[in-house]
Scaffold this motif. Structure first.
Motif, PDB file in Angstrom:
ATOM      1  N   PRO A  70       0.831  -1.202   0.000  1.00  0.00           N
ATOM      2  CA  PRO A  70       0.000   0.000   0.000  1.00  0.00           C
ATOM      3  C   PRO A  70       0.868   1.256   0.000  1.00  0.00           C
ATOM      4  N   GLY A  72       0.477   5.622   0.215  1.00  0.00           N
ATOM      5  CA  GLY A  72      -0.328   6.836   0.313  1.00  0.00           C
ATOM      6  C   GLY A  72       0.406   7.969  -0.387  1.00  0.00           C
ATOM      7  N   GLY A  73       0.831   8.957   0.388  1.00  0.00           N
ATOM      8  CA  GLY A  73       1.493  10.124  -0.198  1.00  0.00           C
ATOM      9  C   GLY A  73       2.980   9.926  -0.436  1.00  0.00           C
ATOM     10  N   ASN A  74       3.495   8.744  -0.081  1.00  0.00           N
ATOM     11  CA  ASN A  74       4.927   8.428  -0.243  1.00  0.00           C
ATOM     12  C   ASN A  74       5.820   9.434   0.481  1.00  0.00           C
ATOM     13  N   THR A  75       5.412   9.840   1.679  1.00  0.00           N
ATOM     14  CA  THR A  75       6.277  10.706   2.494  1.00  0.00           C
ATOM     15  C   THR A  75       6.856   9.950   3.688  1.00  0.00           C
ATOM     16  N   GLY A  76       6.561   8.681   3.801  1.00  0.00           N
ATOM     17  CA  GLY A  76       7.068   7.876   4.918  1.00  0.00           C
ATOM     18  C   GLY A  76       8.600   7.873   4.917  1.00  0.00           C
ATOM     19  N   SER A 138       4.841  17.445   6.138  1.00  0.00           N
ATOM     20  CA  SER A 138       4.539  16.733   4.892  1.00  0.00           C
ATOM     21  C   SER A 138       3.039  16.686   4.589  1.00  0.00           C
ATOM     22  N   GLN A 143      -1.217  11.239   3.298  1.00  0.00           N
ATOM     23  CA  GLN A 143      -2.643  10.903   3.241  1.00  0.00           C
ATOM     24  C   GLN A 143      -3.098  10.258   4.554  1.00  0.00           C
ATOM     25  N   SER A 149      -1.547   4.628   9.295  1.00  0.00           N
ATOM     26  CA  SER A 149      -0.739   3.403   9.222  1.00  0.00           C
ATOM     27  C   SER A 149       0.630   3.584   9.852  1.00  0.00           C
ATOM     28  N   THR A 150       1.099   4.841   9.928  1.00  0.00           N
ATOM     29  CA  THR A 150       2.376   5.100  10.605  1.00  0.00           C
ATOM     30  C   THR A 150       2.153   5.662  12.007  1.00  0.00           C
ATOM     31  N   GLY A 153       2.846  11.554  14.421  1.00  0.00           N
ATOM     32  CA  GLY A 153       2.769  12.406  15.620  1.00  0.00           C
ATOM     33  C   GLY A 153       2.678  13.877  15.259  1.00  0.00           C
ATOM     34  N   ILE A 209      -6.208   0.185   4.963  1.00  0.00           N
ATOM     35  CA  ILE A 209      -7.186   1.160   5.461  1.00  0.00           C
ATOM     36  C   ILE A 209      -7.794   1.862   4.246  1.00  0.00           C
ATOM     37  N   GLU A 429       7.960   8.134  16.077  1.00  0.00           N
ATOM     38  CA  GLU A 429       6.774   8.485  15.286  1.00  0.00           C
ATOM     39  C   GLU A 429       6.869   8.108  13.819  1.00  0.00           C
ATOM     40  N   ASN A 466       2.334  -6.194   2.269  1.00  0.00           N
ATOM     41  CA  ASN A 466       3.582  -5.469   2.541  1.00  0.00           C
ATOM     42  C   ASN A 466       4.664  -6.359   3.179  1.00  0.00           C
TER      43      ASN A 466
END
Ligand code: FAD
Length: 471
Positions: A70, A72-76, A138, A143, A149-150, A153, A209, A429, A466
């Protein structure tokens, strides 16, 4: 093993035309994460529009034993959203599932699809005269599905908690393809186990999610922002105690920075100005909110800062004189991550500590860093109110970036050993992803680890969600 064309076609048939991306140029930005640390391969990214489509994708993934990643915004920041290098994993992008399903301003609940950006949720809440407090640098890209999912914080956790604290219910597609309809809007609900909390912070390893119901709060009528310059983390903690005792829940942010990341931001973002006439070893950015208005927030914060000056906790304080100046102060804080990229290699630590341990940690960790790479520059900043530090280490001036980054694991070991001695966490976080998977495996309580593995086997017996992340 790369995906067979026949398999690609079967998956592509589950989403509308144009929503199965195979063009390498369109795939490329989804195959590398923000820091460039992880690069993956795939020939397919699916962009479903409904939970039913996600369900069909998971059902086919189960039948064909295909791994789904999965995104989302690929900022992880821990590599969780990037497929591995085999070419055999499919990216499942939630970006098209970005609807705001419902805003219940009176009830204080917003229900959104997973692909809605954090910024969009904040803006929608604001338009309804409500606050969705979670705030990250970010947020324009991150998203809600990724944020939950992360268990992100950010800068308001001090007053409002982390993502987990802001979520009332989830809609989740399980590895089996079944849809868990848990979009509850009840603040009190004790019907059995809390399944929602299993998926929050699971980084896409237990389910997808697809929607969330989130808490809204009354919108503050005014805020006040100020920077303080001070001598040490110990002084910053005394300032935190003073500010909390005076402002209570109206103290909405308390961000600490060493001089170096503060200077990095000013150096690499030329539009920003140093608010101070001289430099300080440490800085704190404070924000107070008021349900009455800005004047009240400003006078309450000013009173705290006056007392802090009188008690010599701080050397100077600069209150923001306008909204524009407050935004400029926040731009310094939020620019710190980006600015470090211009200073060469940076080895990251996203840690949390008991507040009282922080001053001693700083002294011991500085020695640990120098023992691994003499001359390395500590660029520490973070959410002091939550005990959460981004204890980042930039390469020595003029050093070779690749050789410095090659010491990543040694540096982590040295710093995490100090964190552990003080009862802290090596993942505050940002999560585990790939970056901290091995650290988790060797340092978590074995019973906790075994329980996590049992949960993973229960919810994803085929290992298609994943894989290779977290555990
Ligand atoms: C400049 C910058 C500042 C940041 N500041 C902070 C900060 O202050 N605090 C903080 O906590 N984080 C921060 N982050 C990290 C990051 O923004 C957060 O982790 C964010 O929550 C990730 O959201 P995303 O949509 O980009 O998720 P992604 O990066 O796309 O994914 C992150 C993880 O969640 C999984 N995932 C994504 N969507 C779903 C879904 N719908 N269902 C199941 N799994 C899913 C992915 O597989 C991956 O494991 C920052 C990042 C940057 C680049």
């Amino acid at each position: 093993m790369a995906l067979e064309p026949e398999l690609v076609a079967r998956f592509a048939g589950l989403v509308g035309p144009g929503n199965a991306v195979t063009d390498p140029d369109r795939l490329a930005p989804h195959l590398v994460e923000w820091r460039g640390l992880y690069r993956g391969r795939t020939s397919l990214m699916l962009q479903p529009e409904t939970a039913a489509e996600v369900s069909a994708i998971m059902a086919l993934a189960g039948r064909t034993r295909t791994a789904i990643v999965p995104q989302g915004g690929n900022t992880g920041l821990v590599g969780g959203q990037i497929p591995d290098g085999s070419g055999g994993q499919i990216i499942l992008s939630l970006s098209r599932m970005d609807a705001i399903r419902n805003v219940d301003a009176a009830g204080g609940i917003i229900t959104v699809e997973a692909g809605a950006t954090l910024q969009a949720v904040q803006d929608t809440a604001d338009a309804a005269d409500r606050l969705f407090p979670l705030s990250l640098a970010s947020q324009a890209s991150a998203q809600i599905g990724g944020v939950l999912s992360t268990n992100a914080g950010g800068t308001t956790a001090l007053a409002f908690g982390v993502a987990r604290d802001l979520c009332l219910g989830l809609e989740v597609v399980l590895a089996s393809g079944e849809i868990l309809h848990g979009l509850r809007s009840l603040k009190k609900d004790n019907r059995g186990y809390d399944l929602r909390n299993l998926f929050i912070g699971a980084e896409g390893t237990l389910g997808i999610i697809t929607a969330a119901s989130l808490k809204l709060f009354p919108k503050p009528r005014g805020t006040a922002t100020a920077f303080a310059g001070l001598a040490s983390p110990a002084r910053a903690l005394e300032l935190l105690t003073l500010a909390q005792s005076r402002l209570g829940a109206s103290l909405t942010s308390f961000e600490l920075s060493a001089a170096l990341p503060f200077q990095f931001a000013l150096r690499h973002m030329p539009a920003l100005r140093d608010p101070f006439a001289r430099s300080y070893p440490w800085y704190v950015l404070l924000e107070a909110s008021s349900p009455v208005g800005a004047a009240q927030a400003q006078s309450a914060l000013a009173a705290v800062l006056e007392d802090a000056l009188a008690a010599e906790l701080i050397g100077d304080a600069v209150p923001a004189a306008s909204d524009a100046q407050a935004r400029a102060f926040w731009a310094i804080r939020e620019g710190m991550s980006e600015a470090q990229k211009h200073e060469g290699g940076s080895i990251k630590h996203d840690i949390s500590l008991p507040l009282a341990a922080i001053p001693q940690f700083m002294d011991e960790a500085a020695l640990a860093v120098q023992s691994v790479v003499p001359g390395a520059r500590i660029a520490c900043f973070g959410h002091l109110g939550d005990g959460n530090l981004h204890y980042n280490v930039s390469q020595p001036v003029g050093a070779d970036k690749a050789s410095f980054l090659a010491r990543w694991a040694d540096m982590n070991d040295a710093v995490h050993a100090v964190v552990s001695r003080h009862g802290g966490s090596f993942s505050a976080e940002h999560g585990i992803g790939v970056l901290k998977r091995d650290i988790l495996a060797r340092s978590l309580d074995p019973v906790a680890l075994a329980t996590m593995r049992s949960l993973k086997n229960l919810l994803d017996p085929l290992g298609i969600l994943n894989p290779g992340k977290v555990l």
